[in-house]
Design a protein around this motif. Structure first.
Motif, PDB file in Angstrom:
ATOM      1  N   GLU A  98      -0.809   5.381  -6.033  1.00 21.22           N
ATOM      2  CA  GLU A  98       0.483   5.922  -6.445  1.00 21.22           C
ATOM      3  C   GLU A  98       0.369   6.451  -7.873  1.00 21.22           C
ATOM      4  O   GLU A  98      -0.544   6.090  -8.617  1.00 21.22           O
ATOM      5  N   THR A  99       1.336   7.292  -8.240  1.00 19.46           N
ATOM      6  CA  THR A  99       1.445   7.836  -9.601  1.00 19.46           C
ATOM      7  C   THR A  99       0.101   8.272 -10.183  1.00 19.46           C
ATOM      8  O   THR A  99      -0.278   7.869 -11.277  1.00 19.46           O
ATOM      9  N   ILE A 118      -4.155  -5.604 -14.138  1.00 17.94           N
ATOM     10  CA  ILE A 118      -3.432  -6.147 -12.993  1.00 17.94           C
ATOM     11  C   ILE A 118      -1.935  -6.071 -13.284  1.00 17.94           C
ATOM     12  O   ILE A 118      -1.442  -6.696 -14.225  1.00 17.94           O
ATOM     13  N   LEU A 119      -1.214  -5.289 -12.464  1.00 14.03           N
ATOM     14  CA  LEU A 119       0.227  -5.127 -12.670  1.00 14.03           C
ATOM     15  C   LEU A 119       1.050  -6.170 -11.920  1.00 14.03           C
ATOM     16  O   LEU A 119       2.084  -6.626 -12.415  1.00 14.03           O
ATOM     17  N   ALA A 120       0.601  -6.515 -10.709  1.00 15.77           N
ATOM     18  CA  ALA A 120       1.393  -7.438  -9.889  1.00 15.77           C
ATOM     19  C   ALA A 120       0.526  -8.037  -8.795  1.00 15.77           C
ATOM     20  O   ALA A 120      -0.501  -7.468  -8.417  1.00 15.77           O
ATOM     21  N   VAL A 135      -2.877  -2.659  -9.194  1.00 19.03           N
ATOM     22  CA  VAL A 135      -3.530  -2.452 -10.488  1.00 19.03           C
ATOM     23  C   VAL A 135      -3.242  -1.055 -11.019  1.00 19.03           C
ATOM     24  O   VAL A 135      -2.961  -0.131 -10.250  1.00 19.03           O
ATOM     25  N   GLU A 136      -3.299  -0.928 -12.324  1.00 19.20           N
ATOM     26  CA  GLU A 136      -3.277   0.385 -12.964  1.00 19.20           C
ATOM     27  C   GLU A 136      -4.666   0.632 -13.523  1.00 19.20           C
ATOM     28  O   GLU A 136      -5.217  -0.234 -14.226  1.00 19.20           O
ATOM     29  N   THR A 137      -5.228   1.797 -13.225  1.00 15.91           N
ATOM     30  CA  THR A 137      -6.582   2.118 -13.677  1.00 15.91           C
ATOM     31  C   THR A 137      -6.564   3.395 -14.494  1.00 15.91           C
ATOM     32  O   THR A 137      -5.865   4.353 -14.157  1.00 15.91           O
ATOM     33  N   GLU A 151      -2.162   4.084 -10.038  1.00 19.26           N
ATOM     34  CA  GLU A 151      -1.942   2.724  -9.555  1.00 19.26           C
ATOM     35  C   GLU A 151      -2.522   2.622  -8.151  1.00 19.26           C
ATOM     36  O   GLU A 151      -2.442   3.576  -7.372  1.00 19.26           O
ATOM     37  N   ARG A 152      -3.115   1.486  -7.856  1.00 15.48           N
ATOM     38  CA  ARG A 152      -3.699   1.267  -6.529  1.00 15.48           C
ATOM     39  C   ARG A 152      -3.344  -0.131  -6.061  1.00 15.48           C
ATOM     40  O   ARG A 152      -3.323  -1.078  -6.858  1.00 15.48           O
TER      41      ARG A 152
END
Length: 206
Positions: A98-99, A118-120, A135-137, A151-152
């Motif tokens: 995403e995004t 790690i976002l959530a 995660v956001e990379t 985000e994945r």
């Protein structure tokens, strides 16, 4: 990551289970990758992208940046791949991106690195034996510019359900145990690879 399996004996492991990830963790992935002209040309044409900006130097010289650009789909694939060893090498499923945002151009000869946060994390609603990690990379050039962000989300197994798996599959699990010496990481067993019937009611990855 190394796991001790015997006296002065270790086994290399990749990826993680649900319990290995905590919200807020930052992971610097290694190694990086320098993009070659062959990478850009072959992968662009392999995916049937025929925009000359990715493989025609004469065309690129007259374009905005004055040279050939690396295909952005290669950038996404490369940076995603860099994260697999630490994040999703034992994943049950990749759930999506995403995004996705392209911040700066990437050129042949540039070197990329990746950093993830790690976002959530949450248990799966449909498969309580698994959990979902988001995660956001960021893909970053060796010169410091951020090239891509995304985000994945991916699904991994939960270790606290392993005992339930043993009870559920009985002798079938014993047959798997006999093969452990042939499998790089015994912890992969309950990821669903050797568990017939895990998805017998249909796959629902939520």
């Amino acid at each position: 990551m190394l796991r001790k399996v015997g006296e002065n004996e270790y086994q290399e492991e990749h990826g993680g289970d649900y319990e290995d990830f905590e919200t807020g963790m930052t992971i610097k992935h290694w190694p990086g990758r320098t993009l070659s002209e062959a990478d850009n040309t072959w992968l662009t044409l392999l995916t049937m992208n025929q925009h000359p900006l990715h493989f025609d130097k004469a065309y690129g010289a007259q374009a905005e940046y004055g040279r050939v650009l690396v295909n952005s789909s290669i950038t996404l694939a490369l940076v995603s791949g860099m994260t697999v060893q630490a994040l999703s090498a034992r994943a049950v499923a990749n759930l999506g991106w995403e995004t996705v945002r392209l911040k700066e151009p990437l050129f042949v000869g540039d070197t990329l690195y990746a950093i993830s946060k790690i976002l959530a994390k949450r248990p799966s609603k449909s498969q309580p034996n698994n959990g979902i990690i988001t995660v956001e990379t960021r893909g970053i050039k060796s010169t410091g510019e951020t090239v891509i962000t995304f985000e994945r989300s991916f699904m991994v197994r939960r270790r606290d359900y392993r005992e339930l798996d043993f009870q559920r599959f009985g002798d079938r699990q014993s047959n798997v145990d006999a093969q452990e010496s042939l499998i790089p990481s015994p912890r992969i067993i309950t990821a669903g690879i050797f568990n017939p019937g895990r998805h017998k009611e249909g796959i629902n990855l939520t």
